[in-house]
Each structure stands twice: as structure tokens, then as C-alpha cells.
Design an enzyme around this catalytic site. Structure first.
Site, short mmCIF file in Angstrom:
data_model
loop_
_atom_site.label_atom_id
_atom_site.label_comp_id
_atom_site.label_asym_id
_atom_site.label_seq_id
_atom_site.Cartn_x
_atom_site.Cartn_y
_atom_site.Cartn_z
N SER A 69 27.12 34.70 39.82
CA SER A 69 25.69 34.52 40.12
C SER A 69 24.99 35.88 40.12
O SER A 69 23.76 35.95 40.07
CB SER A 69 25.49 33.83 41.47
OG SER A 69 26.18 34.51 42.49
N GLU B 182 30.91 22.69 44.79
CA GLU B 182 29.49 23.07 44.73
C GLU B 182 28.61 21.85 44.44
O GLU B 182 28.94 21.01 43.58
CB GLU B 182 29.25 24.15 43.65
CG GLU B 182 27.77 24.51 43.57
CD GLU B 182 27.46 25.79 42.79
OE1 GLU B 182 28.39 26.48 42.35
OE2 GLU B 182 26.25 26.09 42.65
O1 KIV Z 1 28.86 32.91 41.44
C1 KIV Z 1 28.71 32.48 42.59
O2 KIV Z 1 27.94 32.99 43.40
C2 KIV Z 1 29.51 31.31 42.97
C3 KIV Z 1 29.16 30.64 44.25
C4 KIV Z 1 27.98 29.79 44.03
C5 KIV Z 1 30.30 29.89 44.82
O3 KIV Z 1 30.36 30.90 42.25
#
Ligand code: KIV
Length: 269
Positions: A50, A187
């Protein structure tokens, strides 16, 4: 005894052993400074892909590279001493074959010093998870809403709203657990499905938008700090850092413009 007793970092078996026990606390972090703060409270820290959106202004996680994950992973490992650090495998670095996944996961672990990797996918990734675990790479799985597949899924949609879709998610959870993953992120999943999966499998479930029924929780740090203009509906915002930063920056700009910055006490003579 030395005053500076070395703190032991949480291990993968320590996290796995928390199944059904004290809830697991985790957050994402992408750099050394915030990681050092999070380290005091989190059992594990995820260097999530993310970061592509949160730190680099990308539209999705699809454009995130291995090099970017390694750079941020190194910073988080440097900034922490207690939490297990888990680094996401970005899109395109593990799906092709177990051996491609091994090569890239090993590179992440060697270059960052992290303790585990995370990858998205259920049944379809089971063979790869076993391949990695048998070769010394601990794997956290990620099922339900899997952002790297958002183009196939048609966006970011809560999973399991229709009960007839539950079997596929339950099969995914069982598959990653039996393949050797030490934990699984659920998720964007409706509560009764997350609860059912949590009861069915032997490894901890880590929820993000998947209710308090999971064995632990994770949030994207910048979301819960109020740093992003848009946050998913399920995120409780604990801080107001966005407005706080804006207040500080605008006050500084005003002081520069009216020549009241720097103050007398900050001037070298
Ligand atoms: O990339 C991320 O932040 C994640 C979380 C949403 C678990 O995979």
C-alpha cells in the site's frame, strides 16, 4: 549485567502461537521513524505494498516494484528492534512460479533483514507457499479482498456479502493454512465469514475491515493517523495528523512571509 540488554525480536512461531489467544496488534509502516514508534506497541509490522499509494501517489499497488519494497523494508528493519517485520511481495514477483517467488522472496529477506514475506492469494498460491516455507521463507498469506487483483475483481469490494460465495473463501483459508502459512490477512470481509474462517483454521487470522472476530488486527498507519484525505469506511481514525501538519506548514509559511521567522533565538551571530 549490561544496562543495554538486547531486546529480542518477535519470531514467526511467537506470532503463530497466538492463535485464539491474546489479540495480535499490527500496523503498516514504511520508514524508520514511524516504525520506531509502532515497534513499542505492535507484535508485527507490515511493510505493505500500500506504500505505492500512501507514500508514492500511485493509483493502485500494481506498479510497486521489488526495489521499492526492499528500500522501505530496510528502513523499517533499521528503525525497529522488537516487532517481527513482514515485507509484502509486490505484484508480478511471485505469481509466475514457485521458483520465481523463491528468488524474489530470498532477495527481500537477504537485503532487508525482515523475518517473513506476505503474498496475496488463496488456493492458487498454496503450492508456492509450501515451496517457500520448505526452503526457509516464512509466509503470511492474504485473502478476501486482494488489492493486487483489483483489476480482475472490478475494484475494492467487500467480500462475502452473498453467502453462496463463502465456500471459495473458506477453501482459500484452509489451503494457505495447510500449505504452511504462519498467519493470514483477511481483508474486506463480512463479519460472519471472518468469524467462521477464524474458527476453522489453525493459524491466526489478521483482520483489516474484517471485524473483531479475527485473531488480530492490522491497519494502514497513515489511514488511522488521519494523514490520507480518503480512508476506507471501516478505518477508525485515531489521529489528526493531516490537519496538524497543515496547521504547522501554514504557520511557518506565514512567519517566513512576514519576516518573523527565524526568531531572534534561532539566529547565529
Ligand atoms: O499493503 C498493505 O498495506 C496491506 C494491508 C492492507 C494488510 O497488505
Amino acid at each position: 549485567m549490561s544496562k543495554h540488554t538486547k531486546i529480542r525480536r518477535n519470531t514467526v512461531p511467537m506470532i503463530a502461537a497466538r492463535k485464539g489467544g491474546e489479540p495480535i496488534v499490527s500496523l503498516t509502516s514504511y520508514h524508520a521513524h514511524t516504525a520506531a514508534i509502532v515497534d513499542k506497541y505492535a507484535d508485527f509490522i507490515l511493510v505493505g505494498d500500500s506504500l505505492g499509494m500512501v507514500m508514492h501517489g500511485m493509483e493502485s499497488t500494481v506498479g510497486v516494484s521489488l526495489e521499492l519494497m526492499i528500500m522501505h523494508g530496510k528502513a523499517v528493519v533499521r528503525g525497529t528492534e522488537k516487532a517481527l517485520v513482514v515485507v509484502d511481495m509486490p505484484f508480478g514477483t511471485y505469481e509466475e512460479s514457485p521458483s520465481v517467488a523463491f528468488r524474489n522472496a530470498a532477495k527481500i529477506m537477504k537485503e532487508t533483514g525482515c523475518g517473513a514475506v506476505k503474498l496475496e492469494g488463496g488456493k492458487r498460491m498454496a503450492e508456492t507457499i509450501t515451496f517457500l516455507v520448505e526452503r526457509g521463507i516464512p509466509v503470511m498469506a492474504h485473502i478476501g479482498l486482494t488489492p493486487q487483483s483489483s483489476h480482475v475483481m472490478g475494484g475494492f469490494k467487500t467480500q462475502g456479502r452473498e453467502e453462496d460465495s463463502w465456500t471459495a473463501h473458506e477453501e482459500d483459508a484452509r489451503a494457505v493454512s495447510e500449505a504452511g502459512a504462519f498467519a493470514v490477512v483477511l481483508e474486506g470481509m463480512v463479519e460472519p465469514l471472518a468469524a467462521k474462517i477464524t474458527k476453522q483454521i489453525d493459524i491466526p487470522t489478521i483482520g483489516i475491515g474484517a471485524s473483531a472476530e479475527c485473531d488480530g488486527q492490522i491497519l494502514v498507519l497513515e489511514d488511522m493517523l488521519g494523514l490520507n484525505e480518503w480512508t476506507p469506511k471501516f478505518v477508525k481514525v485515531y489521529g489528526d495528523l493531516g490537519p496538524a501538519i497543515e496547521r504547522a506548514v501554514s504557520q511557518y509559511a506565514e512567519e517566513v512571509k512576514d519576516r518573523s521567522f527565524p526568531g531572534e533565538d534561532q539566529v547565529y551571530r
